[in-house]
Design a protein around this motif. Structure first.
Motif, PDB file in Angstrom:
ATOM      1  N   GLN A 277       0.648  -1.044  -0.051  1.00 40.67           N
ATOM      2  CA  GLN A 277      -0.069   0.070   0.090  1.00 40.67           C
ATOM      3  C   GLN A 277       0.884   1.228  -0.023  1.00 40.67           C
ATOM      4  OE1 GLN A 277      -3.304   0.525  -0.515  1.00 40.67           O
ATOM      5  NE2 GLN A 277      -2.908   2.385  -0.435  1.00 40.67           N
ATOM      6  N   MET A 278       2.020   1.056   0.827  1.00 38.77           N
ATOM      7  CA  MET A 278       2.676   2.407   0.882  1.00 38.77           C
ATOM      8  C   MET A 278       3.564   2.646  -0.603  1.00 38.77           C
ATOM      9  SD  MET A 278       5.948   2.983   3.377  1.00 38.77           S
ATOM     10  CE  MET A 278       6.519   1.538   3.125  1.00 38.77           C
ATOM     11  N   MET A 279       3.801   1.550  -1.203  1.00 34.11           N
ATOM     12  CA  MET A 279       4.333   1.763  -2.346  1.00 34.11           C
ATOM     13  C   MET A 279       3.473   2.078  -3.453  1.00 34.11           C
ATOM     14  SD  MET A 279       6.924  -1.883  -2.543  1.00 34.11           S
ATOM     15  CE  MET A 279       7.697  -1.335  -3.901  1.00 34.11           C
ATOM     16  N   LYS A 280       2.221   1.568  -3.492  1.00 30.86           N
ATOM     17  CA  LYS A 280       1.306   2.106  -4.334  1.00 30.86           C
ATOM     18  C   LYS A 280       0.779   3.599  -4.056  1.00 30.86           C
ATOM     19  CE  LYS A 280      -3.676   1.407  -5.268  1.00 30.86           C
ATOM     20  NZ  LYS A 280      -4.895   0.837  -4.846  1.00 30.86           N
ATOM     21  N   ASP A 281       1.074   3.930  -2.824  1.00 32.46           N
ATOM     22  CA  ASP A 281       0.825   5.446  -2.660  1.00 32.46           C
ATOM     23  C   ASP A 281       1.986   6.294  -3.246  1.00 32.46           C
ATOM     24  OD1 ASP A 281      -1.658   4.937  -1.394  1.00 32.46           O
ATOM     25  OD2 ASP A 281      -0.661   4.908   0.762  1.00 32.46           O
ATOM     26  N   LEU A 282       3.155   5.738  -3.083  1.00 28.46           N
ATOM     27  CA  LEU A 282       4.423   6.451  -3.662  1.00 28.46           C
ATOM     28  C   LEU A 282       4.371   6.443  -5.153  1.00 28.46           C
ATOM     29  CD1 LEU A 282       7.122   5.323  -0.990  1.00 28.46           C
ATOM     30  CD2 LEU A 282       6.150   7.524  -1.273  1.00 28.46           C
ATOM     31  N   PHE A 283       4.154   5.382  -5.504  1.00 24.86           N
ATOM     32  CA  PHE A 283       4.132   5.061  -7.135  1.00 24.86           C
ATOM     33  C   PHE A 283       3.105   4.501  -7.659  1.00 24.86           C
ATOM     34  CE2 PHE A 283       8.294   3.954  -5.192  1.00 24.86           C
ATOM     35  CZ  PHE A 283       9.019   5.046  -5.520  1.00 24.86           C
ATOM     36  N   PRO A 284       1.900   5.568  -7.895  1.00 29.51           N
ATOM     37  CA  PRO A 284       0.458   5.232  -8.297  1.00 29.51           C
ATOM     38  C   PRO A 284       0.422   4.412  -9.713  1.00 29.51           C
ATOM     39  CG  PRO A 284       0.621   7.313  -7.903  1.00 29.51           C
ATOM     40  CD  PRO A 284       2.000   7.029  -7.437  1.00 29.51           C
TER      41      PRO A 284
END
Length: 161
Positions: free
Chosen positions: A114-121
């Motif tokens: 989720q954190m990676m998704k938020d950083l790199f949508p």
């Protein structure tokens, strides 16, 4: 048996007994085996009577001598129970502990995803033909490829736990 488990058990046992009952427990070793059986039942009955009487006289009593764990740490609880178990129980507790540790690991990975998704949508979608986050993690960690799984559904499942 782990010292901490012994301490918890001893504190509980001490709270619900009297000196008279403790003296009977010493005396039982001097009796013949047939008498020991009856005497053991009598001692347990006296402990039950004392416990019921204690809570009738002190209905709002807190068990001050017993330690209180602030949080329920499942793996810690399993570790404390293991020395008290027979082999079949030990196997089941180890299986539960392993399952719970796997769940905690997956939950941690989901938070990282989720954190990676938020950083790199843009990396979360596979619409442009690029490598999505789940595929990238699978390649780096040796995990199976979950590229066909909808990330939003997984996150929704984790939030509904």
């Amino acid at each position: 048996m782990e010292d901490k488990s012994i301490d918890k058990i001893a504190v509980f046992d001490t709270l619900f007994t009297t000196n008279s009952i403790q003296m009977l427990k010493v005396l039982i070793t001097y009796l013949t085996p047939p008498m020991q059986k009856s005497f053991a039942v009598y001692i347990k009955f006296m402990e039950l009577q004392y416990t019921l009487s204690f809570f009738q006289t002190h209905p709002n009593a807190a068990l001050c001598g017993l330690p209180h764990e602030d949080t329920m740490e499942t793996t810690k609880l399993c570790d404390e129970l293991l020395p008290l178990c027979e082999t079949p129980q030990r196997d089941k507790i180890n299986q539960f502990k392993s399952m719970f540790q796997t769940f905690e690991s997956m939950q941690g990975m989901m938070e990282m995803i989720q954190m990676m998704k938020d950083l790199f949508p843009e990396g979360a979608d596979n619409a442009d033909g690029g490598m999505d986050i789940l595929s990238g993690l699978a390649g780096m960690s040796g995990m199976p490829d979950f590229s066909g799984i909808d990330l939003s559904q997984i996150m929704e499942m984790m939030n509904n736990k």
